[in-house]
Enzyme design. Structure first.
Site, short mmCIF file in Angstrom:
data_model
loop_
_atom_site.label_atom_id
_atom_site.label_comp_id
_atom_site.label_asym_id
_atom_site.label_seq_id
_atom_site.Cartn_x
_atom_site.Cartn_y
_atom_site.Cartn_z
N SER A 64 0.86 -1.20 0.00
CA SER A 64 0.00 0.00 0.00
C SER A 64 0.89 1.24 0.00
O SER A 64 2.11 1.15 0.18
CB SER A 64 -0.87 -0.01 1.26
OG SER A 64 -0.03 0.14 2.40
N ASP A 69 -0.95 -1.60 -4.11
CA ASP A 69 -2.32 -1.71 -3.59
C ASP A 69 -2.91 -0.30 -3.44
O ASP A 69 -2.26 0.60 -2.89
CB ASP A 69 -2.23 -2.41 -2.22
CG ASP A 69 -3.59 -2.86 -1.70
OD1 ASP A 69 -4.51 -3.02 -2.51
OD2 ASP A 69 -3.71 -3.06 -0.47
N HIS A 70 -4.11 -0.09 -3.93
CA HIS A 70 -4.82 1.19 -3.79
C HIS A 70 -3.99 2.42 -4.16
O HIS A 70 -3.85 3.35 -3.36
CB HIS A 70 -5.36 1.36 -2.36
CG HIS A 70 -6.45 0.38 -2.05
ND1 HIS A 70 -7.74 0.50 -2.53
CD2 HIS A 70 -6.43 -0.74 -1.30
CE1 HIS A 70 -8.46 -0.52 -2.10
NE2 HIS A 70 -7.70 -1.30 -1.36
N ASP A 111 -6.95 3.10 -7.91
CA ASP A 111 -8.25 3.09 -7.25
C ASP A 111 -8.92 4.45 -7.44
O ASP A 111 -8.80 5.34 -6.62
CB ASP A 111 -8.09 2.76 -5.76
CG ASP A 111 -9.44 2.72 -5.04
OD1 ASP A 111 -10.47 3.02 -5.69
OD2 ASP A 111 -9.46 2.41 -3.85
N HIS A 157 -12.31 -3.26 4.38
CA HIS A 157 -10.98 -3.57 4.94
C HIS A 157 -11.06 -3.74 6.45
O HIS A 157 -11.96 -3.23 7.10
CB HIS A 157 -10.01 -2.43 4.62
CG HIS A 157 -9.70 -2.31 3.16
ND1 HIS A 157 -9.70 -1.12 2.50
CD2 HIS A 157 -9.38 -3.24 2.23
CE1 HIS A 157 -9.38 -1.31 1.22
NE2 HIS A 157 -9.20 -2.60 1.03
N SER A 185 -10.85 -9.23 1.87
CA SER A 185 -11.26 -10.63 1.85
C SER A 185 -10.60 -11.49 2.92
O SER A 185 -10.50 -12.71 2.77
CB SER A 185 -11.02 -11.22 0.47
OG SER A 185 -11.97 -10.67 -0.41
N SER A 186 -10.17 -10.86 4.00
CA SER A 186 -9.72 -11.66 5.14
C SER A 186 -10.91 -12.39 5.74
O SER A 186 -12.04 -11.87 5.74
CB SER A 186 -9.06 -10.77 6.19
OG SER A 186 -7.71 -10.54 5.83
N ASN A 235 -7.63 -10.18 -1.99
CA ASN A 235 -6.74 -9.38 -1.15
C ASN A 235 -6.85 -9.73 0.33
O ASN A 235 -7.95 -9.71 0.91
CB ASN A 235 -7.08 -7.89 -1.31
CG ASN A 235 -6.60 -7.32 -2.62
OD1 ASN A 235 -6.23 -8.07 -3.53
ND2 ASN A 235 -6.59 -6.01 -2.71
N ILE A 236 -5.70 -10.03 0.92
CA ILE A 236 -5.67 -10.45 2.32
C ILE A 236 -4.53 -9.74 3.06
O ILE A 236 -3.35 -9.91 2.70
CB ILE A 236 -5.48 -11.99 2.41
CG1 ILE A 236 -6.72 -12.67 1.80
CG2 ILE A 236 -5.26 -12.42 3.86
CD1 ILE A 236 -6.63 -14.17 1.68
P1 13P Z 1 -8.43 -7.25 4.52
O1 13P Z 1 -8.39 -6.08 5.46
O2 13P Z 1 -9.73 -7.95 4.58
O3 13P Z 1 -7.28 -8.17 4.74
O4 13P Z 1 -8.31 -6.66 3.04
C1 13P Z 1 -7.07 -6.23 2.52
C2 13P Z 1 -7.23 -5.50 1.24
O5 13P Z 1 -8.27 -5.48 0.61
C3 13P Z 1 -6.03 -4.79 0.74
O6 13P Z 1 -6.30 -4.06 -0.43
O1 G3H Z 2 -5.75 -1.48 1.77
C1 G3H Z 2 -5.71 -2.17 2.74
C2 G3H Z 2 -4.53 -2.90 3.25
O2 G3H Z 2 -4.91 -3.60 4.39
C3 G3H Z 2 -3.34 -2.02 3.48
O3 G3H Z 2 -3.45 -1.30 4.64
O4 G3H Z 2 -2.90 1.10 4.11
O5 G3H Z 2 -2.68 0.19 6.45
O6 G3H Z 2 -1.07 -0.50 4.68
P1 G3H Z 2 -2.48 -0.05 4.98
ZN ZN Z 3 -8.18 -3.15 -0.59
#
Ligand code: 13P
Ligand code: G3H
Ligand code: ZN
Length: 361
Positions: free
Chosen positions: A50, A83-84, A105, A198, A234-235, A275-276
């Site tokens: 991220s 990520d994002h 995103d 999330h 998706s955790s 995503n996890i």
């Molecule tokens: P979780 O918080 O469910 O693990 O999702 C992580 C996620 O979507 C990161 O982009």
């Molecule tokens: O986007 C969600 C992920 O869990 C990353 O989290 O922005 O705290 O690193 P973060």
């Molecule tokens: Zn996410």
């Protein structure tokens, strides 16, 4: 070294009917845990960072960390993904630092908080696609805003997500609009909103179709059978990990995540990237709490980080097995980004809209 693009990996996953977990990393312990898990079951992996991870670990450290694990495990295809991403610059600098894939995103504005309108999303995502495909990198876009269908709220736990309350329809990706979006942007993968969010506090009970709208995935997959779908948030927030944290002094209120069987159902309907992050955070935290509770005098970081890595490795390995990723690494021959760039230029990877996978092949 086996760096792979998201597009090539998800094309393989679609052809062979499996999903690939995308695990977040921030440090060496997490990178080692993911690769040890992947190696133990012959699985390709997606590692994602991220914006928060990039500023925590530093881009140069992350770059060399990924180089290191790629050198240690040359037979494991590794996709390194942003990520994002919140704007074009974040995505461009990720590629500069060795990422083979980026998420733009555009469901939120560049502040990562304000819901954006459709036209903004298309424009910013298309800009990133044009730039990334020239160099062979892949792009994930997002349509619909992640958030809880129970409360209408986003989450700020991880610094990304809208603030306040949204209407039900903003929290669900519209299947017709998804077709338009893929046509207009040419994204390689599409993240959709269907009730996941999330962090740990996703649902106040085991989710059913009213709060986890798996039917939205099925509808989108019917209209876009050749588009790789992505499930964020998706955790599964496993009960045993909640229990370990609470048994050793933690204070996590009871909560529910996305059941693995729902994700497996999604994989049957076009979900290819899952995503996890939270499950791994919880696994590490539970293991560290246990060491501290049982040995309050301990102060050697290796004594608690090693069990933390082992706990994270177990979660990663389990998901790689549950999603069918295990056993696939040795079947893939990663193409360099330069070869992917040529494929985009030749039009081989253009979006196929409304054509069934069988017919398209
Ligand atoms: P979780 O918080 O469910 O693990 O999702 C992580 C996620 O979507 C990161 O982009
Ligand atoms: O986007 C969600 C992920 O869990 C990353 O989290 O922005 O705290 O690193 P973060
Ligand atoms: Zn996410």
């Amino acid at each position: 070294m086996a760096r792979i693009t998201l597009r090539q990996l998800l094309d393989h996953a679609a052809e062979n009917g499996y999903g690939v977990p995308a695990f977040n990393i921030n440090n060496m312990e997490q990178a080692l845990a993911i690769l040890e898990a992947a190696d133990s079951v012959d699985a390709p992996v997606i590692i994602q960072a991220s914006r928060g991870a990039r500023s925590y670990a530093n881009d140069i450290v992350l770059k060399h960390l990924i180089d290191a694990v790629a050198e240690m495990y040359p037979h494991i295809p590794i996709c390194m993904h942003q990520d994002h991403g919140n704007n074009e610059a974040t995505c461009a600098t990720a590629i500069q630092f060795g990422f083979t894939s980026v998420m733009m995103d555009g469901s939120l504005k560049a502040d990562g908080k304000t819901p954006a309108d459709y036209d903004y999303n298309v424009k910013v995502t298309r800009n990133v696609v044009d730039m990334a495909h020239w160099v062979g990198a892949s792009v994930e876009g997002e349509l619909g805003v992640l958030g809880s269908l129970e409360t209408g709220m986003g989450e700020k736990e991880d610094g990304h997500g809208f603030e306040g309350k949204l209407e039900h329809d903003q929290l669900l990706t519209d299947p017709d609009q998804a077709v338009e979006f893929v046509k207009a942007t040419e994204v390689d993968a599409l993240a959709i909103a269907m009730g996941t969010s999330h962090g740990a506090y996703k649902f106040t009970r085991k989710p059913d179709g009213a709060v986890l709208a798996m039917n939205v995935i099925e509808e989108i997959h019917q209209r876009l059978p050749n588009t790789h779908l992505v499930m964020h948030g998706s955790s599964s927030v496993p009960q045993d990990l909640q229990d370990i944290i609470n048994q050793y002094g933690g204070e996590m209120p009871q909560t529910w995540g996305v059941p693995v069987e729902e994700i497996q159902r999604g994989i049957k309907h076009g979900v290819r990237k899952i995503n996890i992050d939270t499950d791994n955070r919880m696994a590490m935290t539970g293991a560290i709490r246990k060491v501290f509770a049982e040995n309050p005098g301990e102060f050697d970081p290796r004594k608690y980080l090693k069990p933390a890595m082992e706990a994270m490795r177990a979660v990663c390995r389990q998901r790689l097995e549950e999603f069918g990723t295990a056993g696939q690494a040795s079947k893939i021959k990663p193409l360099p980004m330069s070869a992917m760039a040529k494929r985009y230029q030749a039009g081989e990877l253009a979006a196929k809209i409304g054509v069934t996978r069988q017919a398209a092949e």
